[in-house]
Design an enzyme around this catalytic site. Structure first.
Site, PDB file in Angstrom:
ATOM      1  N   ASP A 130       0.880  -1.317   0.095  1.00 20.72           N
ATOM      2  CA  ASP A 130       0.091  -0.033   0.099  1.00 20.72           C
ATOM      3  C   ASP A 130       0.890   1.122   0.023  1.00 20.72           C
ATOM      4  O   ASP A 130       0.564   2.275  -0.663  1.00 20.72           O
ATOM      5  CB  ASP A 130      -0.950   0.051   1.400  1.00 20.72           C
ATOM      6  N   ASP A 185      -6.152  -5.444  -4.476  1.00 21.84           N
ATOM      7  CA  ASP A 185      -5.869  -4.055  -3.944  1.00 21.84           C
ATOM      8  C   ASP A 185      -4.355  -3.875  -4.455  1.00 21.84           C
ATOM      9  O   ASP A 185      -3.884  -2.600  -4.782  1.00 21.84           O
ATOM     10  CB  ASP A 185      -6.159  -3.722  -2.520  1.00 21.84           C
ATOM     11  N   THR A 384      -6.440  -8.325  12.798  1.00 22.54           N
ATOM     12  CA  THR A 384      -6.911  -8.471  14.195  1.00 22.54           C
ATOM     13  C   THR A 384      -7.698  -7.208  14.360  1.00 22.54           C
ATOM     14  O   THR A 384      -7.129  -6.254  14.171  1.00 22.54           O
ATOM     15  CB  THR A 384      -5.745  -8.572  15.023  1.00 22.54           C
TER      16      THR A 384
END
Length: 419
Positions: A130, A185, A384
């Site tokens: 990212d 993505d 998480t």
């Protein structure tokens, strides 16, 4: 009138003194605060006579005066959604010459990259793909300003690609903490920057190797994530089949998430901007783009022209017409038509989607501020607390307005329609 002009000059000088703006006080296109003052007679902060691209960008600048604030960040953060809105700012600056748009970009670079080339909040050792997307902003700033700090930062980001963990066939892991996984993505997060950097800085055999590597990422996605029945692509694939969300036989996540598909479409159409005309991967990518678009059109809502959060389950309880994926599909299709990758007949599908966004998802307040509503804030897999990739998971993630993952593609799509 003289009093108003005098007040404007005093205000402009005060703002300039704060270091926020770089243009002289006499320049008419200096600040986004100028827009407020200049439009005070009409009572509108954002004038409605502007094109949608400018109206949305000016609205974003008004909401998020510093570009690092996009995505609702409270502190400076190196964050991929910022780059999409700033790409719109870059193109609007090229189109209009409005220095306000350029300042919005360069302020981001000034804040986020230190003089030694260190990037604020970036950690190379996490190998999070990212983090590469914002590198496109730095390439633009380096092209414009030739500042050494941007080159150093870019070289750091490029070094992440060399160290990024990979699947057995060479596909980039999405993150180091998500081993053996390729996500749709990630193709948008990594490949346009990889291609842009290669186009700008690499030569000869090094460039050829990089372009081949980029094409291989898409080939692996097509091989492992494509559903041959629908032509849609699943959100992610786990080569190890170890994740709870992964099918034990295929390694695939269970659903077709709108924005994941949107990222993938934008990745293809943007990488083609940098891939050499004679590279065999061009024909490969364009063929993927055609089959992708055909699949996307089949799940386009007939009434509104929009797309659902979970693409193939439009009629199911809780599903909704979602803004970020819809904006990405529209951008991908209209840009593909404008570039000649798709036949002109496909423009009708993009136009139906674009009109659907404006008619169903855009609101304008009394000050002229434009909002894009029904944006999924975030969705992922694993982590998480654990994200299962179930239908219920996707439809229950936070929905908000003015997410840059929607406003950015909307600005870019608008610019394609405004050509």
């Amino acid at each position: 009138m003289n009093l108003i002009n005098h007040q404007l000059k005093i205000y402009a000088l005060a703002v300039m003194g704060s270091g926020i703006f770089m243009a002289c006080a006499q320049t008419r296109k200096v600040t986004h605060s100028k827009t407020n003052a200049a439009q005070s007679k009409s009572g509108k902060i954002i004038p409605s006579q502007l094109k949608w691209s400018e109206r949305m960008l000016l609205s974003e600048i008004n909401r998020f005066p510093e570009a690092w604030m996009l995505d609702y960040n409270k502190n400076p953060k190196w964050s991929y959604p910022t780059a999409i809105v700033l790409e719109g700012a870059e193109r609007l600056y090229q189109k209009t010459g409005n220095k306000e748009y350029y300042n919005y970009i360069t302020q981001f670079g000034d804040t986020m990259v230190k003089e030694d080339g260190t990037i604020v909040s970036y950690d190379l050792t996490k190998y999070n793909i990212d983090m590469l997307n914002c590198g496109n902003v730095l390439i633009y700033l380096y092209q414009q300003e030739k500042r050494e700090k941007y080159l150093k930062a870019l070289q750091t980001l490029r070094s992440q690609i060399d160290g990024q963990p990979r699947t057995s066939e060479g596909g980039f892991w999405h993150k180091k903490i998500y081993p053996n996984q390729m996500w749709l993505d990630g193709l948008y997060m990594g490949e346009p920057f990889y291609a842009n950097y290669t186009h700008e800085f690499s030569k000869g055999a090094d460039a050829e190797k990089a372009y081949d590597d980029i094409i291989n990422q898409f080939a692996l996605i097509q091989k492992h994530l494509l559903d041959k029945k629908t032509g849609l692509l699943y959100h992610a694939w786990d080569e190890s089949r170890e994740q709870a969300w992964a099918d034990k036989e295929t390694g695939l996540s269970p659903n077709f998430w709108s924005r994941a598909m949107g990222w993938y479409g934008m990745a293809m159409v943007d990488v083609l901007d940098y891939l050499p005309q004679n590279h065999p991967g061009r024909a490969q990518l364009i063929s993927y783009l055609k089959s992708y678009t055909d699949a996307v059109i089949k799940v386009q809502d007939k009434e509104t022209g929009l797309w659902y959060q979970v693409l193939d389950k439009g009629g199911e309880k809780g599903n909704y017409l979602e803004a970020t994926g819809s904006s990405m599909f529209v951008y991908t299709i209209i840009k593909s038509v404008n570039k000649g990758y798709l036949p002109k007949s496909y423009k009708a599908y993009a136009k139906k989607g674009y009109d659907g966004i404006i008619n169903n998802l855009i609101t304008v307040d009394e000050n002229g501020l434009v909002s894009l509503n029904k944006c999924c804030a975030v969705a992922g897999l694993g982590g998480t607390p654990y994200r299962s990739g179930s239908y219920e998971y996707y439809i229950n993630e936070e929905i908000r307005s003015n997410d840059p993952k929607g406003t950015g593609p909307f600005i870019l799509a608008s610019l394609e329609f405004e050509k």
